[in-house]
Design a protein around this motif. Structure first.
Motif, PDB file in Angstrom:
ATOM      1  N   ASN A  33       0.840  -1.200   0.000  1.00  0.00           N
ATOM      2  CA  ASN A  33       0.000   0.000   0.000  1.00  0.00           C
ATOM      3  C   ASN A  33       0.877   1.253   0.000  1.00  0.00           C
ATOM      4  OD1 ASN A  33      -1.802   2.062   0.452  1.00  0.00           O
ATOM      5  ND2 ASN A  33      -2.911   1.025   2.097  1.00  0.00           N
ATOM      6  N   PRO A  34       0.820   2.080  -1.050  1.00  0.00           N
ATOM      7  CA  PRO A  34       1.653   3.288  -1.094  1.00  0.00           C
ATOM      8  C   PRO A  34       1.403   4.223   0.092  1.00  0.00           C
ATOM      9  CG  PRO A  34       0.646   2.865  -3.240  1.00  0.00           C
ATOM     10  CD  PRO A  34       0.004   1.924  -2.270  1.00  0.00           C
ATOM     11  N   ALA A  38       4.736   6.626   4.331  1.00  0.00           N
ATOM     12  CA  ALA A  38       5.021   7.668   5.321  1.00  0.00           C
ATOM     13  C   ALA A  38       5.361   7.060   6.674  1.00  0.00           C
ATOM     14  CB  ALA A  38       3.829   8.608   5.448  1.00  0.00           C
ATOM     15  N   ASP A  39       4.704   5.952   7.031  1.00  0.00           N
ATOM     16  CA  ASP A  39       4.997   5.301   8.306  1.00  0.00           C
ATOM     17  C   ASP A  39       6.409   4.719   8.305  1.00  0.00           C
ATOM     18  OD1 ASP A  39       2.471   5.877   9.287  1.00  0.00           O
ATOM     19  OD2 ASP A  39       1.621   3.969   8.637  1.00  0.00           O
ATOM     20  N   LEU A  40       6.830   4.178   7.165  1.00  0.00           N
ATOM     21  CA  LEU A  40       8.190   3.660   7.083  1.00  0.00           C
ATOM     22  C   LEU A  40       9.207   4.789   7.158  1.00  0.00           C
ATOM     23  CD1 LEU A  40       6.588   1.110   6.077  1.00  0.00           C
ATOM     24  CD2 LEU A  40       8.614   0.598   4.697  1.00  0.00           C
ATOM     25  N   ALA A  43       9.789   5.762  10.549  1.00  0.00           N
ATOM     26  CA  ALA A  43      10.588   4.773  11.271  1.00  0.00           C
ATOM     27  C   ALA A  43      12.052   4.796  10.849  1.00  0.00           C
ATOM     28  CB  ALA A  43      10.012   3.376  11.053  1.00  0.00           C
ATOM     29  N   GLY A  44      12.367   5.636   9.854  1.00  0.00           N
ATOM     30  CA  GLY A  44      13.746   5.722   9.379  1.00  0.00           C
ATOM     31  C   GLY A  44      14.063   4.782   8.244  1.00  0.00           C
ATOM     32  N   ALA A  45      13.017   4.250   7.603  1.00  0.00           N
ATOM     33  CA  ALA A  45      13.209   3.273   6.538  1.00  0.00           C
ATOM     34  C   ALA A  45      12.712   3.818   5.205  1.00  0.00           C
ATOM     35  CB  ALA A  45      12.475   1.972   6.872  1.00  0.00           C
ATOM     36  N   GLN A  46      13.172   3.178   4.150  1.00  0.00           N
ATOM     37  CA  GLN A  46      12.702   3.487   2.797  1.00  0.00           C
ATOM     38  C   GLN A  46      11.639   2.478   2.412  1.00  0.00           C
ATOM     39  OE1 GLN A  46      15.695   2.897  -0.203  1.00  0.00           O
ATOM     40  NE2 GLN A  46      14.236   3.008  -1.885  1.00  0.00           N
ATOM     41  N   GLY A  47      10.524   2.937   1.871  1.00  0.00           N
ATOM     42  CA  GLY A  47       9.470   2.037   1.422  1.00  0.00           C
ATOM     43  C   GLY A  47       9.551   1.798  -0.073  1.00  0.00           C
TER      44      GLY A  47
END
Length: 216
Positions: A33-34, A38-40, A43-47
């Motif tokens: 889900n695109p 934003a949540d990733l 968290a400091g991550a790339q989605g």
């Protein structure tokens, strides 16, 4: 370290991504889900948006290219029906492992399920048996691959704050474990070559995570 996580918006995965980012690693979460990107990012991550139920293996391998490790933490979830237990918990796991082989990413950790060694348990619901069969099939697939794999089977997952105290062993018996501690153990396993080609169970216990990992 660059770590690619399948099921990047899961409750364990988001905790894992925060821990990886905090220690300076590059966490990449595969999401369907695109709107979850934003949540990733928070968290400091790339989605990376990719549907593992329908993706081609080469597309997944492209995401994994250059990674130091791969972690499969996806799941269809409760109430998803038996068909998606197969397409996600088995099919997506096998696809992710095959893509890791193609991309040359040897270190591979798969989050399994306690009870997968007895997938036809008559004492659980029919839906849960389908889940256990899918998890067992995913484990069997991974074990047959030329990867430095580790399978981690956590006990009953809770949202209680992590204690950092666990029981990690080939067999632990049943018990609860906070998702915080599962994520912390996953990070520690990344740095532990001695855990390769082992299936480990995890519940809350009395041993600090670092000591439990060293004991492997």
């Amino acid at each position: 370290m660059r770590v690619v996580i399948a099921g990047g918006h899961g409750q364990i995965a988001l905790r894992l991504e925060r821990l990886l980012a905090a220690r300076g690693d590059e966490a990449v979460g595969i999401i369907r889900n695109p709107a979850h990107a934003a949540d990733l990012e928070a968290a400091g991550a790339q989605g990376v948006v990719l549907d593992l139920e329908n993706a081609e293996v080469d597309a997944v391998a492209e995401v994994l290219k250059g990674a130091d490790a791969a972690i499969f933490s996806a799941g269809a979830g409760p109430g998803s029906g038996t068909a998606r237990k197969d397409t996600v918990d088995r099919g997506a796991a096998a696809l992710f492992a095959e893509a890791a082989e193609r991309a040359g990413v040897r270190r591979h950790i798969q989050v399994g399920s306690m009870g997968a060694d007895n997938p036809d348990n008559p004492n659980v619901s029919d839906e849960f048996r389908h889940y256990l069969r899918a998890k067992r099939a995913a484990e069997d697939d991974l074990k047959a691959r030329d990867l430095d794999w580790t399978i981690l089977r956590p006990g009953q997952l809770t949202d209680d704050p992590g204690t950092g105290l666990v029981l990690l062993a080939d067999k632990t018996g049943r018990g609860p474990v906070p998702r915080d501690d599962v994520a912390a153990v996953l990070v520690a396993l990344l740095d532990t070559p001695a855990s390769a080609r082992r299936t480990l169970e995890l519940i809350s216990g009395e041993t600090a995570i670092g000591e439990a990992i060293s004991a492997l």
